[in-house]
Design an enzyme around this catalytic site. Structure first.
Site, PDB file in Angstrom:
ATOM      1  N   HIS A 269     -28.616   1.054  -2.781  1.00 53.85           N
ATOM      2  CA  HIS A 269     -28.879   1.067  -4.164  1.00 53.85           C
ATOM      3  C   HIS A 269     -29.901   2.386  -5.149  1.00 53.85           C
ATOM      4  O   HIS A 269     -28.583   3.103  -5.343  1.00 53.85           O
ATOM      5  CB  HIS A 269     -28.719  -0.151  -4.563  1.00 53.85           C
ATOM      6  CG  HIS A 269     -28.000  -1.094  -4.164  1.00 53.85           C
ATOM      7  ND1 HIS A 269     -26.808  -1.303  -4.554  1.00 53.85           N
ATOM      8  CD2 HIS A 269     -28.890  -2.401  -3.860  1.00 53.85           C
ATOM      9  CE1 HIS A 269     -26.348  -2.276  -4.066  1.00 53.85           C
ATOM     10  NE2 HIS A 269     -27.079  -2.971  -3.736  1.00 53.85           N
ATOM     11  N   ASP A 320     -20.009  -3.882  -2.238  1.00 53.27           N
ATOM     12  CA  ASP A 320     -21.047  -4.470  -2.395  1.00 53.27           C
ATOM     13  C   ASP A 320     -20.422  -5.672  -2.500  1.00 53.27           C
ATOM     14  O   ASP A 320     -19.369  -6.706  -1.784  1.00 53.27           O
ATOM     15  CB  ASP A 320     -21.894  -3.800  -3.495  1.00 53.27           C
ATOM     16  CG  ASP A 320     -22.786  -5.140  -3.678  1.00 53.27           C
ATOM     17  OD1 ASP A 320     -24.074  -5.844  -2.784  1.00 53.27           O
ATOM     18  OD2 ASP A 320     -24.284  -4.666  -4.367  1.00 53.27           O
TER      19      ASP A 320
END
Length: 454
Positions: A269, A320
């Site tokens: 991220h 994800d």
């Protein structure tokens, strides 16, 4: 020996035409020749197939279930997380295997060849261990055996409910391990991979700075030297504030001051970094594991891609939460986020390489490193991870060179993917996985069971 012949192919030195690629029986590329006479199986556009470097497979089954506004005044990542915790408590090992198989199939049909699974759902509801500590890891491996995807399994160490070392809360108990328990789980998970082809591999994933102690992070880093190490980092502002309050440094600062991240490390991220943090971390060679669709879905923030690229940073792409599995949309969403922030166009392009090519080649490089896999290019000796794309369509017809990737990413979709090979295994033909119907049927049955339990 399997022989492919492509009208256009992206090779390590750039674009080439009339390319013959020979795949060895060992799953590796044996030979590549440009300007060759047509022979073997013919394809339009041949690309190296990318690794999906970050996935939580089980979350695919809750896609679409978190879009209603709850009683709280503002929905955030943290309210979404509570929905996720409630959902996962209903999952059995059989459910996880069926969901993982669908996820891996959808990855393959989207053009990925490898699933790097950040796997933290280990135990029974309430946190008691299965008789086999690696039961859930074995289910991920079983799904990979069925789908034929390349698998890098990352068992996750999840120790505490926060940086203050508070106990795991409701919903988190299924993740928890002490360092010694995690070492045992890692050994058992790695043993499960021995039943898969030789391209499968293991890695280590301390979940985050909020979920593992400083000592445990050092412990994890020593468990599998030379294998990938992944960790969530700097995803949410409250997370950054919590780490700073407890450790006196922002997460990226603390990591750089206390460890030496390098090409082995993939940090997931990184949506909240200062310019100094961005430049310092980029210089280490660590991979930024970006998941633009999920980061958009969860309201994480916008990755500082322009400074990261300027500083020579490396990156790759993952799906994800698997709310939507689409390789081209991940790449497109990253570039569009930069355009919206900077009010500019073609932000990540550079002289001699278009936006699409910069994105795709970055994803190949970072994905290969993050997976710990000898892949990322159409070159002799590497695993035959390949993606064939149709040219006979309104999006790509007549395009050449970088225009091919730009049109695929910004005007096309994954539906243009025709064939995918993972370590030479031809798992997608004519746009569909070879076991598409049965995998889908098993997933639907799984969802039916879940609806009865919830």
């Amino acid at each position: 020996m399997t022989t492919l012949w492509a009208e256009h192919a992206l090779l390590p030195h750039g674009w080439a035409e009339d390319v013959r690629v020979e795949l060895g029986a060992d799953g590796r590329i044996a030979k590549v020749e440009a300007g060759a006479a047509p022979t073997g199986e013919r394809v339009g556009l041949l690309l190296p197939a990318m690794a999906n470097l970050h996935s939580h497979a089980f979350q695919r089954a809750m896609a679409g279930l978190s879009e209603a506004r709850g009683p709280q005044p503002r929905d955030t990542f943290w309210t979404w997380r509570q929905i996720m915790y409630r959902f996962l408590d209903h999952l059995t090992p059989e459910d996880v295997e069926a969901i993982a198989a669908l996820v891996q199939m959808e990855m393959l049909e989207a053009g990925y060849a490898t699933n790097v699974e950040f796997h933290y759902l280990h135990h029974r509801p309430g946190g008691t261990f299965y008789d086999n500590i690696a039961e859930m890891s074995e289910r991920i491996a079983a799904a990979a055996a069925r789908t034929g995807i390349g698998l890098t399994l990352l068992p996750v160490h999840y120790q505490f409910g926060g940086v203050d070392r508070r106990p795991l809360g409701p919903g988190q108990q299924r993740f928890g391990t002490t360092p010694d328990e995690f070492a045992s789980l890692l050994d058992a998970a790695e043993a499960a991979l021995t039943h898969l082809p030789a391209d499968a591999g293991i890695g280590v994933a301390p979940h985050s700075l909020r979920a593992v102690s400083a000592e445990a992070l050092t412990f994890c880093a020593r468990l599998r030297p030379g294998r990938p190490l992944h960790m969530h980092l700097a995803e949410q502002i409250p997370e950054i504030e919590e780490v700073q309050a407890a450790r006196g440094r922002r997460p990226v600062e603390w990591l750089l001051d206390n460890h030496q991240p390098d090409r082995r490390w993939t940090l997931i991220h990184l949506t909240h970094m200062t310019e100094d943090e961005t430049r310092r971390l980029a210089a280490t060679g660590a991979v930024a594991g970006l998941c633009p669709i999920t980061e958009s879905s969860l309201g994480d923030g916008i990755f500082n891609g322009t400074i990261w690229k300027e500083a020579g940073g490396r990156l790759g792409f993952g799906s994800d939460s698997n709310v939507r599995i689409s390789l081209v949309e991940e790449l497109r969403t990253l570039e569009y986020s930069q355009r919206l922030r900077d009010t500019a166009r073609a932000v990540l392009a550079e002289p001699g390489r278009s936006t699409g090519r910069v994105l795709y080649e970055a994803g190949l490089d970072g994905g290969a490193t993050a997976a710990g896999r000898e892949t990322g290019a159409i070159a002799a000796g590497l695993w035959a991870d390949l993606c064939a794309v149709s040219l006979n369509n309104p999006v790509l017809f007549g395009r050449k060179g970088d225009e091919l990737l730009d049109s695929l990413i910004f005007a096309g979709s994954d539906k243009l993917v025709r064939d995918v090979w993972s370590a030479g295994r031809h798992v997608v033909r004519d746009g569909r996985h070879l076991d598409h119907e049965r995998i889908t049927a098993d997933y639907l049955a799984c969802i039916g069971r879940l609806q009865e339990r919830m």
